[in-house]
Enzyme design. Sequence first.
Site, PDB file in Angstrom:
ATOM      1  N   GLU A   1      60.228  50.903  40.990  1.00 46.96           N
ATOM      2  CA  GLU A   1      58.784  50.649  40.920  1.00 46.96           C
ATOM      3  C   GLU A   1      58.066  51.939  41.263  1.00 46.96           C
ATOM      4  OE1 GLU A   1      55.249  47.676  42.542  1.00 46.96           O
ATOM      5  OE2 GLU A   1      57.080  47.899  43.740  1.00 46.96           O
TER       6      GLU A   1
ATOM      7  N   ASP B   1      56.258  62.407  43.900  1.00 44.11           N
ATOM      8  CA  ASP B   1      55.304  62.211  42.815  1.00 44.11           C
ATOM      9  C   ASP B   1      56.058  61.798  41.555  1.00 44.11           C
ATOM     10  OD1 ASP B   1      53.397  62.633  40.664  1.00 44.11           O
ATOM     11  OD2 ASP B   1      52.245  63.836  42.083  1.00 44.11           O
TER      12      ASP B   1
ATOM     13  N   ASP C   1      46.613  53.193  39.471  1.00 53.92           N
ATOM     14  CA  ASP C   1      45.249  53.714  39.484  1.00 53.92           C
ATOM     15  C   ASP C   1      44.772  53.870  38.036  1.00 53.92           C
ATOM     16  OD1 ASP C   1      42.893  55.256  39.707  1.00 53.92           O
ATOM     17  OD2 ASP C   1      43.630  56.215  41.532  1.00 53.92           O
TER      18      ASP C   1
ATOM     19  N   LYS D   1      37.772  57.615  34.072  1.00 48.43           N
ATOM     20  CA  LYS D   1      37.077  58.682  33.355  1.00 48.43           C
ATOM     21  C   LYS D   1      38.026  59.385  32.384  1.00 48.43           C
ATOM     22  CE  LYS D   1      33.650  59.512  36.961  1.00 48.43           C
ATOM     23  NZ  LYS D   1      33.027  60.501  37.873  1.00 48.43           N
TER      24      LYS D   1
ATOM     25  N   ASP E   1      44.899  44.531  36.413  1.00 47.53           N
ATOM     26  CA  ASP E   1      43.716  43.687  36.226  1.00 47.53           C
ATOM     27  C   ASP E   1      42.638  44.446  35.473  1.00 47.53           C
ATOM     28  OD1 ASP E   1      43.400  45.415  38.484  1.00 47.53           O
ATOM     29  OD2 ASP E   1      41.571  44.324  38.997  1.00 47.53           O
TER      30      ASP E   1
ATOM     31  N   THR F   1      52.112  40.963  43.509  1.00 50.35           N
ATOM     32  CA  THR F   1      51.871  42.018  44.489  1.00 50.35           C
ATOM     33  C   THR F   1      50.764  41.538  45.426  1.00 50.35           C
ATOM     34  OG1 THR F   1      50.100  43.166  43.316  1.00 50.35           O
ATOM     35  CG2 THR F   1      52.364  43.702  42.672  1.00 50.35           C
ATOM     36  N   GLU F   2      50.560  42.243  46.537  1.00 49.26           N
ATOM     37  CA  GLU F   2      49.473  41.893  47.444  1.00 49.26           C
ATOM     38  C   GLU F   2      48.124  42.009  46.722  1.00 49.26           C
ATOM     39  OE1 GLU F   2      52.714  43.870  50.008  1.00 49.26           O
ATOM     40  OE2 GLU F   2      51.794  44.196  48.057  1.00 49.26           O
ATOM     41  N   TYR F   3      47.990  43.062  45.941  1.00 56.56           N
ATOM     42  CA  TYR F   3      46.754  43.301  45.196  1.00 56.56           C
ATOM     43  C   TYR F   3      46.528  42.176  44.184  1.00 56.56           C
ATOM     44  CZ  TYR F   3      43.310  45.957  42.445  1.00 56.56           C
ATOM     45  OH  TYR F   3      42.164  46.378  41.790  1.00 56.56           O
TER      46      TYR F   3
END
Length: 210
Positions: free
Chosen positions: A43, A94, A116, A120, A152, A189-191
């Site tokens: 992940e 990373d 993320d 933009k 989402d 997930t928590e989110y």
Amino acid sequence: MRLRRDARATLYLETSDKVIKNPEENKGLWQNFFGNTNPIHVEFGSGKGGFITQMAILNPDINYIAVEKAETIVYKACKKAVDMPANLYFLYFDVEDCLNIFADGEVGRIYLNFSDPWPKTRYAKRRLTYRNFLDKYAKILSSDGELHFKTDNKGLFASAIEEFSLRKWLVKNVTLDLHNSGMTDNVMTEYEKKFSELGFTINRLEAKAP
């Protein structure tokens, strides 16, 4: 909001047996590291680690690696996973460096959960679904490997589909409303839990490299 750095994180990551130091030394040897021939699932952007910890508990015959580039997030995830299953480890690096960590065809599945969106246009190259990242994933995924993506953010989801198409990935099981799609084995997930309770719909797809 910017995550405040926890001064305890650096020492913890250096001493914890839950975090793999010098992961590049295991490139091509991850099954040796785990001591079995089970598939490797990774992940990228594991956040607090709730999703991948639960996956590891549910699937003891799969080796899981959680990757985060913010040391404070890795620290908090490890502290939270007190009873971390033996088939799960955390890496602090990373995603751009994934070719230095995993050999060609070494990974059976990649999870990207609520990455993320970098909305933009000038930041599009930072999205984990951008073409440069997809090219790297294609190298480390096995011939039958897959990438599973959830978000989402509808703009990011649309952008991701364009990127997959551009790089000729096969996209399947696409849904714009995961929780009403009939999928029965989804691990949240928590989110995901938080925002779905607020009424946000969750987008999901599976993709296979060409």
